[in-house]
Design an enzyme around this catalytic site. Structure first.
Site, PDB file in Angstrom:
ATOM      1  N   GLU A  16       0.742  -1.382  -0.173  1.00 62.73           N
ATOM      2  CA  GLU A  16       0.475  -0.152   0.162  1.00 62.73           C
ATOM      3  C   GLU A  16       1.151   1.489   0.570  1.00 62.73           C
ATOM      4  O   GLU A  16       1.617   1.496   1.260  1.00 62.73           O
ATOM      5  CB  GLU A  16      -0.924  -0.043   1.135  1.00 62.73           C
ATOM      6  N   VAL A  17       0.850   2.121  -1.064  1.00 60.99           N
ATOM      7  CA  VAL A  17       1.539   3.113  -1.415  1.00 60.99           C
ATOM      8  C   VAL A  17       0.766   4.596  -0.399  1.00 60.99           C
ATOM      9  O   VAL A  17      -0.032   4.628  -1.370  1.00 60.99           O
ATOM     10  CB  VAL A  17       2.071   3.288  -2.356  1.00 60.99           C
TER      11      VAL A  17
END
Length: 321
Positions: A153-154
């Site tokens: 998850e960026v």
């Protein structure tokens, strides 16, 4: 930030940090690891030996894996020549504030500064950084273990630059991960919030005597787990509606699903209830060691990944950096 990634610093060598270390090294990066734990050398050696077969099973060349990993005396040494830094420290805002101030000061100005934080958004610990430093800080939250589970998850902070976001996507893609950008900071991000929602209902069902912990796990692994591993909740629901798709599903069973949702409760979790739940889980799985359970989990996850690759006709070859 358009440049190759050759050197990675891993700050914090717990379960997540050690998994990252093995993955980065398997993709040919030079990895420098920093952690104050006294058994750092032994922990790194053990992790590399354990994870090497997993990585080899994913078509990665693990020859000389340990030769690419180096122990750093401290954070400054670890990040001195880093192109990317992956932080895996405690989930405490003040700790991360101090650590990222050090990372911003000691790492090269081109280095991407990433945090494996599970719930704390980067804006919470970058407020005192200069704009040019805050611009290269963002969350890169994996699922455990990151050398197997592809998702990262960026999550950019309020001052993260667009070039840093793209660099993070490029980096994680280059090491075989599946990065997903989440454009709004929210506690726990997306994956953990979904997991937490299911966990709350799971605890409630066990507390109410509806099902045992081991049978609830059987329900998930023999239904939702299999379905979501291939299509996810929304596509699964869309297919569940048949030719009419998601619209038909909502129109057909939407009301009954809403009625069921009205009864979903957060578990009270008094100390006594929490202790009973802990004892029930320990009774279900306490006869095996952590290592035994984790190895079984990892074999199953590898099997699922292999099956998905076979179904889609894809593989995970080693990429040159």
């Amino acid at each position: 930030m358009n440049r190759p990634f050759r050197t990675a610093a891993v700050i914090g060598a717990g379960t997540i940090g050690l998994s990252w270390t093995a993955l980065f090294a398997a993709y040919g990066l030079t990895v420098r690891v920093s952690d104050p734990r006294e058994d750092l050398a032994g922990a790194v050696d053990e992790a590399l030996a354990r994870y090497a077969p997993h990585l080899a099973a994913r078509n990665l060349d693990v020859t000389g894996l340990a030769d690419r990993v180096h122990l750093a005396a401290d954070v400054t040494e670890a990040v001195r020549d880093a192109d990317v830094v992956q932080e895996n420290g405690p989930e405490r805002v003040e700790f991360k504030k101090d650590l990222f101030a050090t990372l911003a000061r000691e790492a090269p100005t081109h280095a991407l500064l990433l945090s494996s934080s599970s719930a704390i958004a980067s804006t919470a610990f970058t407020g005192e950084l200069a704009d040019e430093d805050a611009a290269r800080v963002l969350i890169g939250h994996p699922f455990n273990p990151p050398h197997l589970l592809p998702l990262v998850e960026v999550v950019p902070g309020e001052r993260t630059g667009e070039d840093a976001i793209q660099a993070a996507l490029d980096f994680y893609t280059s090491v075989g991960r599946t990065p997903v950008v989440e454009r709004k900071e929210i506690p726990g991000f997306v994956g953990n919030r979904l997991q937490n929602a299911l966990s709350r209902e799971a605890v409630h069902l066990v507390e109410q005597g509806v099902v045992t912990p081991e049978d609830l796990d059987r329900v998930v692994t023999n239904s939702l787990g299999l379905r979501w591993a291939t299509v996810g909740p929304f596509l699964g629901s869309h297919l569940g509606g048949g030719p009419g798709g998601y619209r038909h599903l909502v129109e057909h069973i939407g009301a009954s699903m809403q009625a069921m949702g009205d009864g979903l409760d957060r578990p009270a979790q008094t100390p006594a209830q929490q202790e009973r739940l802990i004892e029930a889980v320990e009774k279900a799985y306490g006869s095996s060691t952590y290592s035994e359970l984790a190895e079984t989990r990892d074999r199953k996850q590898l099997a699922v990944l292999d099956a998905l690759d076979s179904a889609t006709g894809t593989t995970q070859p080693k990429e040159e950096n």
